[in-house]
Write a protein that holds these residues in place. Structure first.
Motif, short mmCIF file in Angstrom:
data_model
loop_
_atom_site.label_atom_id
_atom_site.label_comp_id
_atom_site.label_asym_id
_atom_site.label_seq_id
_atom_site.Cartn_x
_atom_site.Cartn_y
_atom_site.Cartn_z
N ALA A 72 54.21 97.20 -130.91
CA ALA A 72 53.54 98.27 -131.65
C ALA A 72 52.24 98.67 -130.94
O ALA A 72 51.96 99.86 -130.77
N TRP A 73 51.46 97.69 -130.54
CA TRP A 73 50.20 97.98 -129.85
C TRP A 73 50.45 98.74 -128.55
O TRP A 73 49.78 99.72 -128.26
N ASN A 74 51.42 98.30 -127.78
CA ASN A 74 51.70 98.98 -126.51
C ASN A 74 52.22 100.39 -126.71
O ASN A 74 52.07 101.24 -125.83
N THR A 75 52.79 100.66 -127.86
CA THR A 75 53.28 102.00 -128.17
C THR A 75 52.15 102.96 -128.47
O THR A 75 52.18 104.11 -128.04
N VAL A 76 51.13 102.51 -129.18
CA VAL A 76 50.09 103.43 -129.65
C VAL A 76 48.77 103.34 -128.91
O VAL A 76 47.94 104.23 -129.03
N ARG A 77 48.56 102.30 -128.15
CA ARG A 77 47.25 102.13 -127.51
C ARG A 77 47.00 103.23 -126.48
O ARG A 77 47.92 103.73 -125.84
N ASN A 78 45.76 103.56 -126.35
CA ASN A 78 45.34 104.53 -125.34
C ASN A 78 45.14 103.76 -124.04
O ASN A 78 44.24 102.93 -123.95
N PRO A 79 45.95 104.01 -123.04
CA PRO A 79 45.82 103.24 -121.80
C PRO A 79 44.49 103.46 -121.09
O PRO A 79 44.09 102.64 -120.26
N ASP A 80 43.78 104.53 -121.44
CA ASP A 80 42.49 104.82 -120.82
C ASP A 80 41.31 104.22 -121.58
O ASP A 80 40.19 104.26 -121.09
N ALA A 81 41.57 103.68 -122.78
CA ALA A 81 40.48 103.10 -123.59
C ALA A 81 40.10 101.75 -123.01
O ALA A 81 40.90 101.04 -122.44
#
Length: 82
Positions: A72-81
């Motif tokens: 779930a986290w990998n689906t919604v996380r902002n990779p640039d954050a």
């Protein structure tokens, strides 16, 4: 029954929005259409739960809590954050 289901769905959507809003504002999450949040985050665990309840899989869903949380986290996380 239809009005009751609509009310429950609306309340659920509001709860999801309330929970995710601070994370979205902080740019911790990627920009996604609002109606996609619940299916993307809950879909995999919902499917596994359905399969577990139907006896299609034997391992208790709790054993995979970290797997589903990471997905779930990998689906919604902002990779640039940061």
């Amino acid at each position: 029954a239809t009005a009751e289901l609509a009310a429950v769905s609306t309340e659920y959507a509001q709860l999801i929005g309330t929970y995710f809003s601070p994370h979205i504002r902080a740019a911790a999450f990627r920009r996604l259409p609002e109606e996609c949040w619940a299916p993307l985050v809950l879909g995999p665990v919902h499917d596994y739960a359905r399969r577990w309840l139907n006896g299609q899989v034997k391992t208790d869903i709790g054993a995979y809590a970290e797997v589903f949380a990471d997905a779930a986290w990998n689906t919604v996380r902002n990779p640039d954050a940061r």
